[in-house]
Design a protein around this motif. Structure first.
Motif, PDB file in Angstrom:
ATOM      1  N   ARG A  40       0.256 -17.671  -0.292  1.00 30.74           N
ATOM      2  CA  ARG A  40       0.769 -16.412  -0.868  1.00 30.74           C
ATOM      3  C   ARG A  40      -0.079 -15.204  -0.544  1.00 30.74           C
ATOM      4  NH1 ARG A  40       2.142 -19.032  -6.537  1.00 30.74           N
ATOM      5  NH2 ARG A  40       4.020 -20.166  -5.920  1.00 30.74           N
ATOM      6  N   THR A  41      -1.384 -15.347  -0.682  1.00 27.94           N
ATOM      7  CA  THR A  41      -2.256 -14.197  -0.417  1.00 27.94           C
ATOM      8  C   THR A  41      -2.163 -13.758   1.045  1.00 27.94           C
ATOM      9  OG1 THR A  41      -4.120 -15.701  -0.060  1.00 27.94           O
ATOM     10  CG2 THR A  41      -3.894 -14.725  -2.259  1.00 27.94           C
ATOM     11  N   LEU A  42      -2.048 -14.709   1.951  1.00 25.79           N
ATOM     12  CA  LEU A  42      -1.945 -14.379   3.369  1.00 25.79           C
ATOM     13  C   LEU A  42      -0.582 -13.764   3.698  1.00 25.79           C
ATOM     14  CD1 LEU A  42      -3.683 -17.530   4.875  1.00 25.79           C
ATOM     15  CD2 LEU A  42      -4.683 -15.260   4.508  1.00 25.79           C
ATOM     16  N   ALA A  43       0.469 -14.265   3.079  1.00 28.39           N
ATOM     17  CA  ALA A  43       1.808 -13.697   3.298  1.00 28.39           C
ATOM     18  C   ALA A  43       1.864 -12.261   2.786  1.00 28.39           C
ATOM     19  CB  ALA A  43       2.867 -14.560   2.625  1.00 28.39           C
ATOM     20  N   ALA A  44       1.265 -12.016   1.630  1.00 30.73           N
ATOM     21  CA  ALA A  44       1.232 -10.652   1.076  1.00 30.73           C
ATOM     22  C   ALA A  44       0.429  -9.729   1.989  1.00 30.73           C
ATOM     23  CB  ALA A  44       0.632 -10.670  -0.331  1.00 30.73           C
ATOM     24  N   MET A  45      -0.656 -10.239   2.532  1.00 30.63           N
ATOM     25  CA  MET A  45      -1.498  -9.473   3.449  1.00 30.63           C
ATOM     26  C   MET A  45      -0.712  -9.103   4.713  1.00 30.63           C
ATOM     27  SD  MET A  45      -5.122 -10.922   4.819  1.00 30.63           S
ATOM     28  CE  MET A  45      -5.598 -11.433   3.174  1.00 30.63           C
ATOM     29  N   ALA A  46       0.050 -10.060   5.236  1.00 32.84           N
ATOM     30  CA  ALA A  46       0.850  -9.819   6.438  1.00 32.84           C
ATOM     31  C   ALA A  46       1.912  -8.759   6.168  1.00 32.84           C
ATOM     32  CB  ALA A  46       1.489 -11.117   6.909  1.00 32.84           C
ATOM     33  N   ALA A  47       2.586  -8.863   5.027  1.00 29.84           N
ATOM     34  CA  ALA A  47       3.617  -7.878   4.671  1.00 29.84           C
ATOM     35  C   ALA A  47       3.009  -6.483   4.535  1.00 29.84           C
ATOM     36  CB  ALA A  47       4.320  -8.297   3.387  1.00 29.84           C
ATOM     37  N   LYS A  48       1.832  -6.402   3.925  1.00 28.48           N
ATOM     38  CA  LYS A  48       1.149  -5.114   3.754  1.00 28.48           C
ATOM     39  C   LYS A  48       0.765  -4.527   5.113  1.00 28.48           C
ATOM     40  CE  LYS A  48      -1.359  -1.942   1.568  1.00 28.48           C
ATOM     41  NZ  LYS A  48      -1.194  -1.245   0.343  1.00 28.48           N
ATOM     42  N   ALA A  49       0.227  -5.354   5.996  1.00 27.82           N
ATOM     43  CA  ALA A  49      -0.161  -4.887   7.331  1.00 27.82           C
ATOM     44  C   ALA A  49       1.045  -4.330   8.080  1.00 27.82           C
ATOM     45  CB  ALA A  49      -0.815  -6.024   8.115  1.00 27.82           C
TER      46      ALA A  49
END
Length: 186
Positions: free
Chosen positions: A93-102
């Motif tokens: 989840r944290t990595l998916a959220a990071m990707a979406a933010k980027a």
């Protein structure tokens, strides 16, 4: 002793089988994304994160602006930058959220994952599918005697080193030239 040799041989066979199944055009696309990025940010959780940190270090040795997400000296990501994420499941989840933010900030996202259809795989403009087992063993094409995500993590490190060799070739760099950027305070 003999058992240790057999285990090491088994691991090497698993790695060879797995790496031979990775599509060269996916590696090439990721290398191109890295080469054309303004700055490269890397992320991963757990042992995958350690492999990504090793990749950032090698990129820095080559003269790239490379950062590990979460470090206190890591700047903000902007348009023209690249976020490279290593995640076996592609669902952390944290990595998916990071990707979406980027992506929302105009940066490109690249992923190395077992599951191309995962959240991270779908967010990535460059996706390298590593046909290994995930840590829970529920997905992936490879059977492995190793625990949890070991085969993915080992394959991840070797694939990232393959990209480094590809970039070194493109830049006509040799290891000795990279030593100029090596740590020198120890």
């Amino acid at each position: 002793m003999k058992t240790t040799h057999i285990a090491a041989s088994s691991i090497l066979q698993e790695l060879e089988r797995t790496l031979q199944l990775v599509r060269p055009e996916e590696i090439e696309a990721l290398a191109e994304s890295v080469a054309s990025a303004g700055a490269i940010f890397v992320a991963g959780a757990g042992r995958s994160g350690l492999m990504m940190r090793a990749f950032a270090m090698r990129l820095m040795h080559m003269g790239f602006r490379a950062y590990v997400v979460g470090e206190s000296v890591t700047p903000g990501i902007t348009a023209g930058d690249l976020l490279v994420i290593g995640s076996g499941s592609g669902e952390t989840r944290t990595l998916a959220a990071m990707a979406a933010k980027a992506k929302s900030l105009g940066a490109e996202v690249a992923a190395l994952t077992v599951v191309q259809e995962s959240t991270l795989g779908q967010l990535a403009s460059a996706c390298v599918v590593v046909p290994a087992a995930t840590k829970d063993g529920s997905t992936g094409m490879a059977l492995t005697a190793q625990p949890m995500g070991s085969l993915f993590e080992q394959s991840l490190l070797l694939l990232l080193d393959t990209i480094i060799l590809h970039l070194m070739d493109r830049k006509a760099l040799e290891g000795a030239a990279m030593f100029n950027n090596h740590a020198n305070l120890e």
